[in-house]
Scaffold this active site. Sequence first.
Site: not given
Ligand code: LLP
Length: 418
Positions: A240, A275, A343
């Site tokens: 996150g 993560e 489109c």
């Molecule tokens: N752990 C879990 C359980 C998750 O659901 C996610 C992201 C992460 C870790 C990694 O999160 P990060 O460190 O990348 O914030 N497609 C969207 C983001 C979707 C994130 C989904 N889960 C975008 O382009 O902003």
Amino acid sequence: MDHFHYRDGALFCEGVPLSRIADEVGTPVYVYSAAAFRQQARAFRDGLAPVPDVHLAYAIKANPNIAVLRLLAAEGYGADVVSGGEMARALAAGMPAEGIVFSGVGKTAAELVRGLEAGIGQFNLELEEEGVVLARLAAERGLTAKAVLRVNPDVDAGTHAKISTGRKENKFGVPIDQAPAMYARLAALPGLAMQGVAIHIGSQLLDLAPLEAAYARVKQLVDELRAAGHTIARVDLGGGVGIAYRAGDVPPDLADYGAMVARATRGWDVRLMFEPGRVISGGAGVLLTTVIWVKPGVTRPYVIVDAAMNDLARPSLYDAWHDFAAVRPTGEHFTANIAGPVCETGDTFAMGREVDRVASGDLAVFHTAGAYGATMASTYNSRALVPEVLVDGDRFAVVADRIAAETILAAERVPEWL
Ligand code: LLP
């Protein structure tokens, strides 16, 4: 250090001019900097230096290219995976099964079995029934699955609604108040070795306060579980951590993040699992594109580029901002709309934005596209699947081919009876 930089007026990735990649591979194409991945992988780890027992599981959904995974495996990262396909990638990249965390709200029985047989190090349970099924599948095979229970701490991550996951109405985790009773039932199941709990409250967090608030709730839960006699060995704090997409974004400094985690989790006496996805890969990539036309518009011109929403979905999905810049800027600017050839009215990358003045045939990039870019690409409008290139110093390699529309067409059939 910025691994995408101008040299003699032209944009380079490390030692390679982007124009060379465009000539040899064509556009649109994602271009990644190996040095940028390594830098972030190390910065994230270094930030957490004050935390005693850490496991880093890169959330491969952010950028699952196998070359990227190989590079991060060499940096000591395991993987957070959310499907059998992601698990296969992490294993194929040489990540040890023990270092893989299997998350995801809808793991099928077949996927759980694959995880068990591969020896995945941790299953993050999203509901009690999943734990019951996993326990049975493990016991039938004479195995014991290490698992944690994902709880929903009901904290507003303060990010875009579509990437918030920790509010009670979201589909993720179990309500934190129901967790103690559920945990006790799961811990009693043969085939399951409950290790602790997990949270992930959302993505692209620019403020650490919601994370700290969630940790405080997790701490109460851990205390309660321990008081009930459970051994809590792990807490998974999810991902996150946000990054800067545009001027004015102030993402958490990774040392501040680490210091906050260390302070908030002092004395927990657990292995902390992380993560991170976007923070590792977001800044490591650009989407390189060619301007097809500059089309006069009623209010301002439309720059029509050869990349589209099928290649980079974030602007159309989340109104996300990606800086647009010419590969060989003239120094002049203009206010334009940037759009792709698909489109759909929503196939825009920027509206009314002051950008480098570009003309038909010019190369340009969308910055900060290393996370949730290529991996979310599709072939909508029967466009090719976008390729990926990895640069390392003065060399580069195509790490994912362009998959031509004809190749996709070749996988389709007209039934005999038509
Ligand atoms: N752990 C879990 C359980 C998750 O659901 C996610 C992201 C992460 C870790 C990694 O999160 P990060 O460190 O990348 O914030 N497609 C969207 C983001 C979707 C994130 C989904 N889960 C975008 O382009 O902003």
